[in-house]
Motif scaffolding. Structure first.
Motif, PDB file in Angstrom:
ATOM      1  N   LYS A   1       0.843  -1.196   0.000  1.00  0.00           N
ATOM      2  CA  LYS A   1       0.000   0.000   0.000  1.00  0.00           C
ATOM      3  C   LYS A   1       0.878   1.245   0.000  1.00  0.00           C
ATOM      4  N   ILE A   2       0.292   2.338  -0.517  1.00  0.00           N
ATOM      5  CA  ILE A   2       0.964   3.630  -0.529  1.00  0.00           C
ATOM      6  C   ILE A   2      -0.107   4.696  -0.340  1.00  0.00           C
ATOM      7  N   ASN A   3       0.212   5.729   0.422  1.00  0.00           N
ATOM      8  CA  ASN A   3      -0.758   6.799   0.613  1.00  0.00           C
ATOM      9  C   ASN A   3      -0.922   7.581  -0.685  1.00  0.00           C
ATOM     10  N   ILE A   4      -2.154   7.794  -1.100  1.00  0.00           N
ATOM     11  CA  ILE A   4      -2.426   8.423  -2.394  1.00  0.00           C
ATOM     12  C   ILE A   4      -1.908   9.856  -2.431  1.00  0.00           C
ATOM     13  N   SER A   5      -1.816  10.520  -1.265  1.00  0.00           N
ATOM     14  CA  SER A   5      -1.332  11.900  -1.236  1.00  0.00           C
ATOM     15  C   SER A   5       0.122  12.016  -1.684  1.00  0.00           C
ATOM     16  N   MET A   6       0.861  10.908  -1.704  1.00  0.00           N
ATOM     17  CA  MET A   6       2.247  10.930  -2.159  1.00  0.00           C
ATOM     18  C   MET A   6       2.348  11.011  -3.680  1.00  0.00           C
ATOM     19  N   LEU A   7       1.267  10.701  -4.381  1.00  0.00           N
ATOM     20  CA  LEU A   7       1.287  10.646  -5.837  1.00  0.00           C
ATOM     21  C   LEU A   7       0.889  11.989  -6.447  1.00  0.00           C
ATOM     22  N   SER A   8       1.103  12.133  -7.744  1.00  0.00           N
ATOM     23  CA  SER A   8       0.789  13.377  -8.451  1.00  0.00           C
ATOM     24  C   SER A   8      -0.702  13.448  -8.743  1.00  0.00           C
ATOM     25  N   SER A   9      -1.314  14.560  -8.374  1.00  0.00           N
ATOM     26  CA  SER A   9      -2.747  14.740  -8.572  1.00  0.00           C
ATOM     27  C   SER A   9      -3.096  14.843 -10.049  1.00  0.00           C
ATOM     28  N   GLY A  10      -4.316  14.400 -10.384  1.00  0.00           N
ATOM     29  CA  GLY A  10      -4.792  14.485 -11.758  1.00  0.00           C
ATOM     30  C   GLY A  10      -4.051  13.574 -12.708  1.00  0.00           C
TER      31      GLY A  10
ATOM     32  N   GLY B   1      -7.416  14.758  -7.456  1.00  0.00           N
ATOM     33  CA  GLY B   1      -7.304  15.777  -6.416  1.00  0.00           C
ATOM     34  C   GLY B   1      -6.540  15.276  -5.212  1.00  0.00           C
ATOM     35  N   GLU B   2      -6.704  15.982  -4.105  1.00  0.00           N
ATOM     36  CA  GLU B   2      -6.004  15.633  -2.861  1.00  0.00           C
ATOM     37  C   GLU B   2      -6.770  14.527  -2.136  1.00  0.00           C
ATOM     38  N   GLN B   3      -6.165  13.365  -2.046  1.00  0.00           N
ATOM     39  CA  GLN B   3      -6.787  12.240  -1.352  1.00  0.00           C
ATOM     40  C   GLN B   3      -5.851  11.745  -0.258  1.00  0.00           C
ATOM     41  N   ASP B   4      -6.386  11.467   0.905  1.00  0.00           N
ATOM     42  CA  ASP B   4      -5.557  11.036   2.021  1.00  0.00           C
ATOM     43  C   ASP B   4      -5.882   9.597   2.415  1.00  0.00           C
ATOM     44  N   SER B   5      -6.192   8.784   1.419  1.00  0.00           N
ATOM     45  CA  SER B   5      -6.458   7.363   1.656  1.00  0.00           C
ATOM     46  C   SER B   5      -5.273   6.547   1.140  1.00  0.00           C
ATOM     47  N   ASP B   6      -5.268   5.277   1.490  1.00  0.00           N
ATOM     48  CA  ASP B   6      -4.230   4.376   1.001  1.00  0.00           C
ATOM     49  C   ASP B   6      -4.676   3.710  -0.297  1.00  0.00           C
ATOM     50  N   LEU B   7      -3.739   3.582  -1.216  1.00  0.00           N
ATOM     51  CA  LEU B   7      -3.947   2.743  -2.398  1.00  0.00           C
ATOM     52  C   LEU B   7      -3.471   1.348  -2.019  1.00  0.00           C
ATOM     53  N   GLU B   8      -4.387   0.372  -2.035  1.00  0.00           N
ATOM     54  CA  GLU B   8      -4.041  -0.993  -1.637  1.00  0.00           C
ATOM     55  C   GLU B   8      -3.858  -1.864  -2.863  1.00  0.00           C
ATOM     56  N   ILE B   9      -2.826  -2.679  -2.833  1.00  0.00           N
ATOM     57  CA  ILE B   9      -2.442  -3.524  -3.969  1.00  0.00           C
ATOM     58  C   ILE B   9      -2.294  -4.952  -3.459  1.00  0.00           C
ATOM     59  N   SER B  10      -2.870  -5.891  -4.173  1.00  0.00           N
ATOM     60  CA  SER B  10      -2.704  -7.290  -3.782  1.00  0.00           C
ATOM     61  C   SER B  10      -2.524  -8.161  -5.023  1.00  0.00           C
TER      62      SER B  10
ATOM     63  N   GLU C   1      -4.677 -13.434  -9.219  1.00  0.00           N
ATOM     64  CA  GLU C   1      -5.615 -12.316  -9.321  1.00  0.00           C
ATOM     65  C   GLU C   1      -5.001 -11.099  -8.650  1.00  0.00           C
ATOM     66  N   ALA C   2      -4.943  -9.985  -9.396  1.00  0.00           N
ATOM     67  CA  ALA C   2      -4.435  -8.722  -8.867  1.00  0.00           C
ATOM     68  C   ALA C   2      -5.602  -7.794  -8.567  1.00  0.00           C
ATOM     69  N   SER C   3      -5.432  -6.973  -7.542  1.00  0.00           N
ATOM     70  CA  SER C   3      -6.450  -5.984  -7.181  1.00  0.00           C
ATOM     71  C   SER C   3      -5.752  -4.680  -6.821  1.00  0.00           C
ATOM     72  N   VAL C   4      -6.257  -3.572  -7.361  1.00  0.00           N
ATOM     73  CA  VAL C   4      -5.717  -2.238  -7.083  1.00  0.00           C
ATOM     74  C   VAL C   4      -6.891  -1.316  -6.790  1.00  0.00           C
ATOM     75  N   GLY C   5      -6.904  -0.660  -5.627  1.00  0.00           N
ATOM     76  CA  GLY C   5      -8.017   0.234  -5.308  1.00  0.00           C
ATOM     77  C   GLY C   5      -7.833   0.926  -3.978  1.00  0.00           C
ATOM     78  N   ILE C   6      -8.737   1.847  -3.692  1.00  0.00           N
ATOM     79  CA  ILE C   6      -8.708   2.617  -2.443  1.00  0.00           C
ATOM     80  C   ILE C   6      -9.046   1.709  -1.271  1.00  0.00           C
ATOM     81  N   SER C   7      -8.364   1.923  -0.173  1.00  0.00           N
ATOM     82  CA  SER C   7      -8.598   1.149   1.042  1.00  0.00           C
ATOM     83  C   SER C   7     -10.069   1.196   1.449  1.00  0.00           C
TER      84      SER C   7
END
Length: 300
Positions: free
Chosen positions: A155-164, A266-275, A188-194
């Protein structure tokens, strides 16, 4: 543009031209630097390249394992720093991540080291071992010795990434003497907001998987099952299969396979979860060496 208009543009102060160039992109600024000596001087200025660097670049560099001063003092200009960050990722957060920039846009790229991932049985020496490889950007990589169930998460916090920006997520891996057990066992891979259902994809970790699929090099039992499923789908009894993602060779000689996409809105303070995990285990697998999971802007 008429001759008079061109002359008027040339008469603008260099600072004004630099400000206009800073509103374009690194690629455009390099192209426009070829127009005239005035444009070239403006395009080389720190004022332009400071705008192309991420707003938080100093904070990210401060987390470098080599120390921020060594990197910031090494380069005479912001353009040199920018190009360094494009071509040579820096290791941050105690060796658990790397940071770089996409050269054409200045968007942020990160790789989560294998040590920053949750790997099922990753700390059990009978199943996985941690080794150093000179070709890896990180001090350690995870080598799969033998498991009957494969599962990794990050996982990585989405706020670390470039907006838009639309990002793609990749597993980066290699092998020493071949990968065994993944030939006919997709994951099976999954990518999405926590806390939300992520985008799911079928992923093949066999480096020869695309060639096997193209020429239908599969055991007779598996071929029969696939053929039977195809007949049922034509009858409307089974939903359409997902497209399978296959590994591709990178410029650095590692392999990568795409796990999914995500748009940073935009500015998001959630985690991007990857499995990434098997849908059914049982068969033993070995030979995979994981460097990490890379998150970078989607090409195109």
């Amino acid at each position: 543009m008429s001759v008079d208009s061109y002359s008027d543009f040339q008469a603008l102060p260099e600072g004004c031209i630099a400000n206009a160039l800073s509103l374009t992109s690194p690629k455009d600024a390099c192209r426009l630097s070829l127009v005239t000596p005035t444009f070239r001087s403006a395009a080389e200025s720190d004022a332009v390249w400071e705008r192309f660097l991420p707003p938080d670049y100093r904070d990210i560099i401060s987390r470098s394992i080599d120390g921020p001063d060594s990197l910031l003092a090494k380069f005479r200009s912001k353009k040199e720093l920018y190009l360094q960050l494009c071509d040579n990722p820096i290791i941050i957060d105690g060796g658990t991540k790397s940071f770089s920039l996409e050269k054409g846009t200045g968007k942020k790229c990160f790789m989560l080291a294998a040590r920053d991932l949750y790997i099922v049985w990753g700390d059990t020496p009978e199943y996985w071992q941690w080794v150093s490889l000179p070709e890896s950007r990180f001090p350690e990589v995870a080598e799969l010795l033998d498991v009957c169930w494969f599962e990794i998460r990050g996982k990585i916090n989405i706020s670390m990434l470039s907006s838009g920006t639309k990002y793609a997520v990749y597993l980066v891996f290699t092998s020493k003497s071949g990968i065994y057990g993944f030939e006919y066992q997709p994951a099976e891979a999954s990518v999405g907001i926590s806390g939300q259902d992520g985008e799911k994809r079928t992923v093949c970790l066999d480096p020869e998987g695309e060639q096997r699929h193209r020429y239908q090099i599969v055991p007779r039992r598996i071929f029969f099952n696939h053929r039977l499923a195809h007949i049922y789908r034509r009858q409307g009894n089974v939903s359409t299969e997902r497209i399978t993602e296959y590994p591709k060779l990178r410029a650095d000689k590692w392999m990568e396979v795409e796990l999914g996409e995500f748009f940073v809105n935009g500015e998001q303070d959630s985690d991007l979860e990857i499995s990434l995990m098997e849908t059914k285990g049982g068969n033993w697998k070995n030979g995979l060496i994981i460097q990490g999971i890379e998150i970078r802007p989607k090409a195109g």
